[in-house]
Design a protein around this motif. Structure first.
Motif, mmCIF file in Angstrom:
data_model
loop_
_atom_site.group_PDB
_atom_site.id
_atom_site.type_symbol
_atom_site.label_atom_id
_atom_site.label_comp_id
_atom_site.label_asym_id
_atom_site.label_seq_id
_atom_site.Cartn_x
_atom_site.Cartn_y
_atom_site.Cartn_z
ATOM 1 N N ILE A 63 29.359 114.901 9.440
ATOM 2 C CA ILE A 63 30.395 113.966 9.007
ATOM 3 C C ILE A 63 29.762 112.627 8.663
ATOM 4 C CG2 ILE A 63 32.299 115.063 10.227
ATOM 5 C CD1 ILE A 63 31.939 113.078 12.483
ATOM 6 N N ALA A 64 30.050 112.157 7.491
ATOM 7 C CA ALA A 64 29.478 110.894 7.023
ATOM 8 C C ALA A 64 30.306 109.727 7.520
ATOM 9 C CB ALA A 64 29.433 110.875 5.497
ATOM 10 N N ARG A 65 29.664 108.619 7.733
ATOM 11 C CA ARG A 65 30.353 107.392 8.089
ATOM 12 C C ARG A 65 30.021 106.346 7.039
ATOM 13 N NH1 ARG A 65 29.540 106.642 14.635
ATOM 14 N NH2 ARG A 65 30.141 108.741 15.239
ATOM 15 N N GLY A 66 31.027 105.742 6.524
ATOM 16 C CA GLY A 66 30.789 104.721 5.521
ATOM 17 C C GLY A 66 30.240 103.451 6.134
ATOM 18 N N ALA A 70 21.381 98.546 5.980
ATOM 19 C CA ALA A 70 19.930 98.612 5.973
ATOM 20 C C ALA A 70 19.387 97.815 7.161
ATOM 21 C CB ALA A 70 19.390 98.052 4.661
ATOM 22 N N VAL A 71 18.478 98.431 7.923
ATOM 23 C CA VAL A 71 17.900 97.779 9.090
ATOM 24 C C VAL A 71 16.398 98.025 9.124
ATOM 25 C CG1 VAL A 71 20.015 98.034 10.443
ATOM 26 C CG2 VAL A 71 18.229 99.781 10.605
ATOM 27 N N TRP A 82 24.939 104.557 12.296
ATOM 28 C CA TRP A 82 24.566 105.078 10.978
ATOM 29 C C TRP A 82 23.918 103.949 10.195
ATOM 30 C CZ3 TRP A 82 25.542 110.178 9.220
ATOM 31 C CH2 TRP A 82 26.150 110.989 10.183
ATOM 32 N N VAL A 83 22.652 104.153 9.802
ATOM 33 C CA VAL A 83 21.872 103.072 9.209
ATOM 34 C C VAL A 83 21.079 103.587 8.007
ATOM 35 C CG1 VAL A 83 21.643 101.874 11.419
ATOM 36 C CG2 VAL A 83 19.887 103.519 10.723
ATOM 37 N N ASN A 136 21.938 106.574 5.264
ATOM 38 C CA ASN A 136 22.903 107.303 6.093
ATOM 39 C C ASN A 136 22.202 108.253 7.062
ATOM 40 O OD1 ASN A 136 25.721 107.270 6.560
ATOM 41 N ND2 ASN A 136 25.836 109.379 5.848
ATOM 42 N N VAL A 137 21.352 107.699 7.907
ATOM 43 C CA VAL A 137 20.750 108.464 9.006
ATOM 44 C C VAL A 137 21.394 107.978 10.306
ATOM 45 C CG1 VAL A 137 18.580 108.775 7.773
ATOM 46 C CG2 VAL A 137 18.828 106.840 9.333
ATOM 47 N N VAL A 138 21.409 108.842 11.310
ATOM 48 C CA VAL A 138 22.067 108.505 12.574
ATOM 49 C C VAL A 138 21.014 108.287 13.653
ATOM 50 C CG1 VAL A 138 22.381 110.909 13.268
ATOM 51 C CG2 VAL A 138 23.898 109.154 14.198
#
Length: 309
Positions: A63-66, A70-71, A82-83, A136-138
């Motif tokens: 499941i994607a999170r909007g 960027a970090v 989610w970054v 979009n990595v967790v």
């Protein structure tokens, strides 16, 4: 807008492509947990999310999170965020599970971090020495070491530019003045690829599980100027205290109380001076190399300092 309504909208956005649900449906389920069963809203959100994951036949990584931001690697100090990161693949390791396609070490100018790429994500392979923008990595955490997981919603873009990878190793010398909660004999989730510490027998992701014992110290070391949070894994804990994981389990079984292990560790280490070297992940230094030092020990002053933290 209420907090519950905002959480409900966020959950609905995650599942709107997979399930025929409305924001009102989600809000009603979340309100029941929060208002009737007095569940904290964050725990209620996890429970509702897990319900819909099971109903949709999905994994959390599906499941994607909007709104991922960027970090830098050094800024990753919380799990389940989610970054987006831009990093170089420093090293690839052999996966120890068929569910993992690739595992290795990423780095940027601020430090290094482990990554895992799931096999079912069907993402392109990352090459050693390659520089990638990973959107979009967790984030995840194990014994204070943060990592990132690439999933089916991750976007991988290879870049032509090279980047210099920074050194995130810290060395501190000082007195161990406090031992934080979550030290001693703990239990972790036994599910594959999940190492979260259980809270009251529950994993944030997998619910009630029969945990597996582990041993650690979450300590505070004062170098005279700053207080550093340090995590000692089972091996480092045994080296410092002489108490192995098996011995800790036996102590807890004899006393029918796991807290005796933390009490015994505290007696052995508080007020002792150490030289500690290891990588920094978020706010924690991970003790890879530890040496006991001779130093002035004022037990009363150390206890005063520990209580003030």
């Amino acid at each position: 807008m209420s907090d519950v309504r905002q959480h409900a909208e966020d959950i609905h956005d995650q599942f709107s492509d997979h399930l025929d649900i409305t924001v009102d449906d989600v809000e009603e389920r979340l309100t029941t947990l929060v208002d009737e069963y007095k569940v904290p809203v964050d725990e209620g959100r996890r429970s509702v999310t897990n319900h819909y994951l099971e109903e949709a036949g999905l994994e959390r990584e599906d499941i994607a999170r909007g709104g991922s931001e960027a970090v830098n690697v050094e800024d990753i100090d919380e799990e389940e965020q989610w970054v987006d990161i831009t990093a170089k693949v420093i090293e690839l390791w052999d996966p120890r599970s068929d569910s993992v396609a690739q595992v290795g070490l990423l780095g940027d100018p601020t430090g290094t971090i482990k990554f895992t790429k799931w096999a079912k994500s069907e993402l392109p392979s990352l090459e050693e020495g390659g520089v990638y923008e990973l959107r979009n990595v967790v984030t995840d955490e194990y014994q204070g070491r943060y990592s990132v997981k690439l999933n089916s919603t991750t976007v991988v873009e290879e870049l032509e530019d090279d980047i210099e990878v920074g050194d995130d190793t810290s060395e501190i010398e000082g007195a161990l003045v406090d031992m934080q909660s979550g030290s001693g004999l703990i239990k972790r989730c036994p599910e594959e690829d999940c190492t979260r510490v259980l809270q009251n027998g529950r994993c944030n992701e997998h619910g009630e599980v029969e945990g597996e014992f582990d041993l650690r110290i979450k300590g505070v070391v004062d170098d005279g100027i700053d207080a550093h949070e340090v995590i000692f894994d089972a091996e480092a804990t045994e080296s410092l205290t002489g108490i192995s994981l098996e011995e800790g389990k036996e102590m807890a079984m004899d006393a029918l109380d796991t807290t005796v292990v933390a009490d015994e560790i505290r007696e052995k280490i508080i007020g002792t001076y150490y030289r500690i070297e290891g990588p920094t992940f978020g706010r924690y230094v991970l003790a890879d190399d530890v040496e006991e030092l001779d130093g002035p020990v004022d037990a009363e002053q150390l206890l005063i300092k520990a209580r003030s933290m």
